[in-house]
Design a protein around this motif. Structure first.
Motif, PDB file in Angstrom:
ATOM      1  N   VAL A  53      -9.361   9.637   1.424  1.00  0.00           N
ATOM      2  CA  VAL A  53      -8.926   9.313   2.789  1.00  0.00           C
ATOM      3  C   VAL A  53      -8.759   7.812   2.965  1.00  0.00           C
ATOM      4  CG1 VAL A  53      -9.632   9.316   5.218  1.00  0.00           C
ATOM      5  CG2 VAL A  53      -9.879  11.393   3.852  1.00  0.00           C
ATOM      6  N   THR A  54      -9.753   7.033   2.534  1.00  0.00           N
ATOM      7  CA  THR A  54      -9.668   5.582   2.707  1.00  0.00           C
ATOM      8  C   THR A  54      -8.611   4.964   1.800  1.00  0.00           C
ATOM      9  OG1 THR A  54     -11.555   5.369   1.176  1.00  0.00           O
ATOM     10  CG2 THR A  54     -12.022   5.283   3.543  1.00  0.00           C
ATOM     11  N   TRP A  55      -8.394   5.551   0.622  1.00  0.00           N
ATOM     12  CA  TRP A  55      -7.291   5.081  -0.223  1.00  0.00           C
ATOM     13  C   TRP A  55      -5.956   5.313   0.465  1.00  0.00           C
ATOM     14  CZ3 TRP A  55      -3.713   8.727  -2.200  1.00  0.00           C
ATOM     15  CH2 TRP A  55      -2.701   8.169  -2.982  1.00  0.00           C
ATOM     16  N   PHE A  56      -5.797   6.469   1.087  1.00  0.00           N
ATOM     17  CA  PHE A  56      -4.534   6.810   1.741  1.00  0.00           C
ATOM     18  C   PHE A  56      -4.194   5.812   2.851  1.00  0.00           C
ATOM     19  CE2 PHE A  56      -2.413   9.187   5.230  1.00  0.00           C
ATOM     20  CZ  PHE A  56      -1.180   9.361   4.625  1.00  0.00           C
ATOM     21  N   VAL A  57      -5.186   5.408   3.629  1.00  0.00           N
ATOM     22  CA  VAL A  57      -4.927   4.470   4.731  1.00  0.00           C
ATOM     23  C   VAL A  57      -5.032   3.017   4.279  1.00  0.00           C
ATOM     24  CG1 VAL A  57      -5.670   6.115   6.472  1.00  0.00           C
ATOM     25  CG2 VAL A  57      -7.334   4.532   5.516  1.00  0.00           C
ATOM     26  N   GLY A  58      -5.354   2.787   3.001  1.00  0.00           N
ATOM     27  CA  GLY A  58      -5.372   1.435   2.464  1.00  0.00           C
ATOM     28  C   GLY A  58      -6.582   0.610   2.839  1.00  0.00           C
ATOM     29  N   LEU A  59      -7.692   1.259   3.179  1.00  0.00           N
ATOM     30  CA  LEU A  59      -8.899   0.522   3.554  1.00  0.00           C
ATOM     31  C   LEU A  59      -9.854   0.422   2.367  1.00  0.00           C
ATOM     32  CD1 LEU A  59      -9.841   1.770   7.142  1.00  0.00           C
ATOM     33  CD2 LEU A  59      -9.065  -0.506   6.472  1.00  0.00           C
ATOM     34  N   PRO A  60     -10.267  -0.792   2.012  1.00  0.00           N
ATOM     35  CA  PRO A  60     -11.182  -0.963   0.876  1.00  0.00           C
ATOM     36  C   PRO A  60     -12.625  -0.653   1.256  1.00  0.00           C
ATOM     37  CG  PRO A  60     -10.576  -3.105   1.770  1.00  0.00           C
ATOM     38  CD  PRO A  60      -9.795  -2.082   2.552  1.00  0.00           C
ATOM     39  N   SER A  61     -12.934   0.625   1.452  1.00  0.00           N
ATOM     40  CA  SER A  61     -14.304   1.036   1.734  1.00  0.00           C
ATOM     41  C   SER A  61     -15.058   1.188   0.418  1.00  0.00           C
ATOM     42  CB  SER A  61     -14.322   2.346   2.522  1.00  0.00           C
ATOM     43  OG  SER A  61     -13.932   3.412   1.692  1.00  0.00           O
ATOM     44  N   SER A  62     -16.326   1.496   0.517  1.00  0.00           N
ATOM     45  CA  SER A  62     -17.191   1.522  -0.662  1.00  0.00           C
ATOM     46  C   SER A  62     -17.254   2.905  -1.306  1.00  0.00           C
ATOM     47  CB  SER A  62     -18.604   1.078  -0.278  1.00  0.00           C
ATOM     48  OG  SER A  62     -19.502   1.297  -1.339  1.00  0.00           O
ATOM     49  N   SER A  63     -16.782   3.006  -2.552  1.00  0.00           N
ATOM     50  CA  SER A  63     -16.949   4.242  -3.318  1.00  0.00           C
ATOM     51  C   SER A  63     -18.431   4.529  -3.551  1.00  0.00           C
ATOM     52  CB  SER A  63     -16.237   4.117  -4.670  1.00  0.00           C
ATOM     53  OG  SER A  63     -14.859   3.932  -4.507  1.00  0.00           O
ATOM     54  N   SER A  64     -19.196   3.472  -3.752  1.00  0.00           N
ATOM     55  CA  SER A  64     -20.633   3.628  -4.001  1.00  0.00           C
ATOM     56  C   SER A  64     -21.322   4.266  -2.810  1.00  0.00           C
ATOM     57  CB  SER A  64     -21.263   2.260  -4.285  1.00  0.00           C
ATOM     58  OG  SER A  64     -20.589   1.599  -5.323  1.00  0.00           O
ATOM     59  N   HIS A  65     -21.031   3.759  -1.610  1.00  0.00           N
ATOM     60  CA  HIS A  65     -21.695   4.289  -0.430  1.00  0.00           C
ATOM     61  C   HIS A  65     -21.197   5.693  -0.098  1.00  0.00           C
ATOM     62  CE1 HIS A  65     -22.977   0.051   1.079  1.00  0.00           C
ATOM     63  NE2 HIS A  65     -23.528   0.404  -0.070  1.00  0.00           N
ATOM     64  N   ALA A  66     -19.947   5.991  -0.446  1.00  0.00           N
ATOM     65  CA  ALA A  66     -19.466   7.364  -0.297  1.00  0.00           C
ATOM     66  C   ALA A  66     -20.286   8.301  -1.169  1.00  0.00           C
ATOM     67  CB  ALA A  66     -17.987   7.446  -0.667  1.00  0.00           C
ATOM     68  N   LEU A  67     -20.574   7.871  -2.391  1.00  0.00           N
ATOM     69  CA  LEU A  67     -21.384   8.679  -3.307  1.00  0.00           C
ATOM     70  C   LEU A  67     -22.799   8.848  -2.768  1.00  0.00           C
ATOM     71  CD1 LEU A  67     -21.856  10.114  -6.004  1.00  0.00           C
ATOM     72  CD2 LEU A  67     -22.294   7.871  -7.023  1.00  0.00           C
ATOM     73  N   PHE A  68     -23.403   7.745  -2.337  1.00  0.00           N
ATOM     74  CA  PHE A  68     -24.766   7.819  -1.816  1.00  0.00           C
ATOM     75  C   PHE A  68     -24.823   8.699  -0.563  1.00  0.00           C
ATOM     76  CE2 PHE A  68     -25.120   3.222  -3.482  1.00  0.00           C
ATOM     77  CZ  PHE A  68     -25.236   3.683  -4.773  1.00  0.00           C
ATOM     78  N   GLY A  69     -23.839   8.517   0.332  1.00  0.00           N
ATOM     79  CA  GLY A  69     -23.821   9.311   1.551  1.00  0.00           C
ATOM     80  C   GLY A  69     -23.686  10.793   1.261  1.00  0.00           C
ATOM     81  N   GLY A  70     -22.746  11.149   0.380  1.00  0.00           N
ATOM     82  CA  GLY A  70     -22.558  12.552   0.033  1.00  0.00           C
ATOM     83  C   GLY A  70     -23.809  13.155  -0.576  1.00  0.00           C
ATOM     84  N   ILE A 103      -3.663  15.165   0.733  1.00  0.00           N
ATOM     85  CA  ILE A 103      -3.617  13.706   0.882  1.00  0.00           C
ATOM     86  C   ILE A 103      -2.599  13.104  -0.078  1.00  0.00           C
ATOM     87  CG2 ILE A 103      -4.946  11.581   0.551  1.00  0.00           C
ATOM     88  CD1 ILE A 103      -7.395  13.131   1.542  1.00  0.00           C
ATOM     89  N   TYR A 104      -2.537  13.625  -1.294  1.00  0.00           N
ATOM     90  CA  TYR A 104      -1.564  13.110  -2.262  1.00  0.00           C
ATOM     91  C   TYR A 104      -0.131  13.342  -1.781  1.00  0.00           C
ATOM     92  CZ  TYR A 104       1.194  12.576  -6.481  1.00  0.00           C
ATOM     93  OH  TYR A 104       2.160  12.190  -7.385  1.00  0.00           O
ATOM     94  N   VAL A 105       0.138  14.548  -1.265  1.00  0.00           N
ATOM     95  CA  VAL A 105       1.491  14.852  -0.772  1.00  0.00           C
ATOM     96  C   VAL A 105       1.860  13.923   0.375  1.00  0.00           C
ATOM     97  CG1 VAL A 105       2.880  16.590   0.419  1.00  0.00           C
ATOM     98  CG2 VAL A 105       1.446  17.261  -1.519  1.00  0.00           C
ATOM     99  N   LEU A 106       0.927  13.680   1.295  1.00  0.00           N
ATOM    100  CA  LEU A 106       1.198  12.767   2.397  1.00  0.00           C
ATOM    101  C   LEU A 106       1.457  11.347   1.903  1.00  0.00           C
ATOM    102  CD1 LEU A 106      -1.460  13.929   5.028  1.00  0.00           C
ATOM    103  CD2 LEU A 106       1.010  14.269   5.125  1.00  0.00           C
ATOM    104  N   SER A 107       0.737  10.938   0.858  1.00  0.00           N
ATOM    105  CA  SER A 107       0.900   9.571   0.350  1.00  0.00           C
ATOM    106  C   SER A 107       2.279   9.338  -0.247  1.00  0.00           C
ATOM    107  CB  SER A 107      -0.180   9.274  -0.703  1.00  0.00           C
ATOM    108  OG  SER A 107       0.086   9.952  -1.923  1.00  0.00           O
ATOM    109  N   ARG A 108       2.927  10.399  -0.747  1.00  0.00           N
ATOM    110  CA  ARG A 108       4.247  10.249  -1.368  1.00  0.00           C
ATOM    111  C   ARG A 108       5.339   9.975  -0.340  1.00  0.00           C
ATOM    112  NH1 ARG A 108       3.275   8.044  -5.162  1.00  0.00           N
ATOM    113  NH2 ARG A 108       5.443   8.296  -5.814  1.00  0.00           N
ATOM    114  N   ARG A 109       5.054  10.199   0.939  1.00  0.00           N
ATOM    115  CA  ARG A 109       6.048   9.907   1.975  1.00  0.00           C
ATOM    116  C   ARG A 109       6.237   8.406   2.159  1.00  0.00           C
ATOM    117  NH1 ARG A 109       4.546  14.221   6.858  1.00  0.00           N
ATOM    118  NH2 ARG A 109       4.864  16.130   5.626  1.00  0.00           N
ATOM    119  N   ASN A 110       5.213   7.649   1.881  1.00  0.00           N
ATOM    120  CA  ASN A 110       5.297   6.193   1.997  1.00  0.00           C
ATOM    121  C   ASN A 110       4.561   5.572   0.813  1.00  0.00           C
ATOM    122  OD1 ASN A 110       5.724   3.591   2.990  1.00  0.00           O
ATOM    123  ND2 ASN A 110       3.876   3.650   4.261  1.00  0.00           N
ATOM    124  N   PRO A 111       5.128   5.668  -0.393  1.00  0.00           N
ATOM    125  CA  PRO A 111       4.417   5.235  -1.593  1.00  0.00           C
ATOM    126  C   PRO A 111       4.275   3.716  -1.684  1.00  0.00           C
ATOM    127  CG  PRO A 111       6.664   5.842  -2.137  1.00  0.00           C
ATOM    128  CD  PRO A 111       6.464   6.210  -0.703  1.00  0.00           C
TER     129      PRO A 111
END
Length: 377
Positions: A94-111, A346-354
């Protein structure tokens, strides 16, 4: 002990997370070098991929923190870890799709925290360790990196850059410092997946409690991270390279060097901090340190909001996924199918504006502007 099908699925899912971590965090290492033209985009991600691979073999301290420090490995099973991983992967996409550099680490810890808390109880989560090893470094690391980068940028421009054409000499320095960040990223981030896989093997009885990651775990995690890095997360690279401030060579050198030092020290101490937080803080600090580089505080504010939501958002998805997966094989299959469907959508949506490597056009130098300092629009 022969691993079950569920353990195999969890290990594969962990490597998928590691892959998303790689392309999500490519920008941390190479955004400033790409922005200033010090490296071409494809060359940059190739160098970063190789050094992420090498860095993964340098330490296992962070992996030990995750495998035996955040949750009670005697009270959870592979299904709970699987749910946590699904939560982390979805947030990364989700954050990759909107271009926001959020934390992969904290996503892992949160999950992982959310899945463990709901499925095994609050006493299965080591909240004291989470505060010490996750929350405090999360708050302090971008501030420290920003302050170091601000001072370093000021000193570089004050004493080393006498006139604008002199910034050309910093391109080599940028390549070296970007490579150091990539090495540091591999040292810190690949270990998080190693720790999760090790935690899964411990919870399944395949490894004793407190065990270090086996060699095959280290190799597979390193390769998955490197492959994801090579494919490049161009959306987030665009944000870090262009969205926060206008970057010149000396400025990029100061930001990258400061970030690398903070990450390497934390890896040595076993703190699984976010390289995204550190590198973003370094870039903002470098903008403050150079008067001619206005910091776009609105974009910085959006990033901070994403950071604040990362842990709870991933925890909610992880909690739901972990609870369903813990109901049995049907629950695990349902979570897996839902995760694949969300990822595909999310991948399909991202191809609309690559956004690709070709989106990064750095203008050729002219007599009026001998050193390009920003990406083309």
């Amino acid at each position: 002990m022969q691993p079950s099908l569920l353990v195999v699925i969890v290990v594969v899912t962990a490597l998928v997370f590691d892959f998303t971590n790689g392309f999500h965090d490519t920008a941390n290492s190479m955004a400033t070098s790409i922005a200033t033209g010090a490296l071409k985009p494809r060359v940059a991600v190739a160098i970063s991929a190789v050094l992420n691979l090498v860095g993964a073999f340098l330490s296992v301290e962070v992996a030990k923190t995750i495998s035996s420090g955040l949750v009670d490995d005697t009270k959870i099973g592979p299904a709970i870890v699987f749910g946590g991983l699904v939560g982390a992967i979805i947030w990364n996409l989700v954050t990759w799709f909107v271009g926001l550099p959020s934390s992969s680490s904290h996503a892992l810890f949160g999950g992982l925290i959310g899945a463990t808390w709901v499925s095994a109880g609050a006493d299965s989560v080591h909240f004291g360790k989470i505060v010490e090893k996750v929350l405090v470094p999360a708050a302090a690391s971008p501030v420290i990196a920003g302050l170091v980068a601000m001072v370093a940028t000021y000193l570089v421009y004050r004493f080393l850059v006498r006139r604008r054409p002199a910034t050309r000499g910093f391109k080599v320095g940028q390549i070296v410092s970007a490579s150091l960040v990539s090495l540091a990223h591999g040292t810190n981030d690949a270990q998080k997946t190693m720790g999760v896989i090790t935690l899964t093997l411990v919870s399944a009885g395949s490894l004793p409690s407190g065990a270090s990651p086996p060699v095959w775990v280290i190799v597979s995690a390193a390769c998955a991270l490197a492959l994801g890095t090579y494919l490049g997360g161009w959306r987030i690279t665009h944000t870090l390279g262009k969205g926060l401030t206008d970057i010149e060579g000396p400025q990029g050198f100061a930001a990258q060097t400061s970030s690398a030092l903070v990450i390497l020290v934390s890896s040595r101490l076993g703190f699984p901090l976010s390289t995204t937080h550190v590198c973003s803080g370094g870039i903002v600090g470098s903008g403050v340190g150079r008067k001619e580089a206005p910091v776009r505080w609105r974009m910085a504010g959006r990033m901070v909001v994403a950071w604040l939501f990362t842990l709870p958002a991933a925890a909610i998805v992880g909690a739901v996924s972990g609870k369903i997966a813990s109901l049995g094989n049907a629950g695990t299959i349902a979570v897996g199918v839902a995760g694949v469907a969300v990822g595909a959508g999310i991948y399909v949506l991202s191809r609309r504006n690559p956004v690709t490597a070709h989106s990064f056009q750095v203008p050729e130098p002219t007599p009026a502007d001998p050193e390009p300092g920003r990406l083309a629009a």
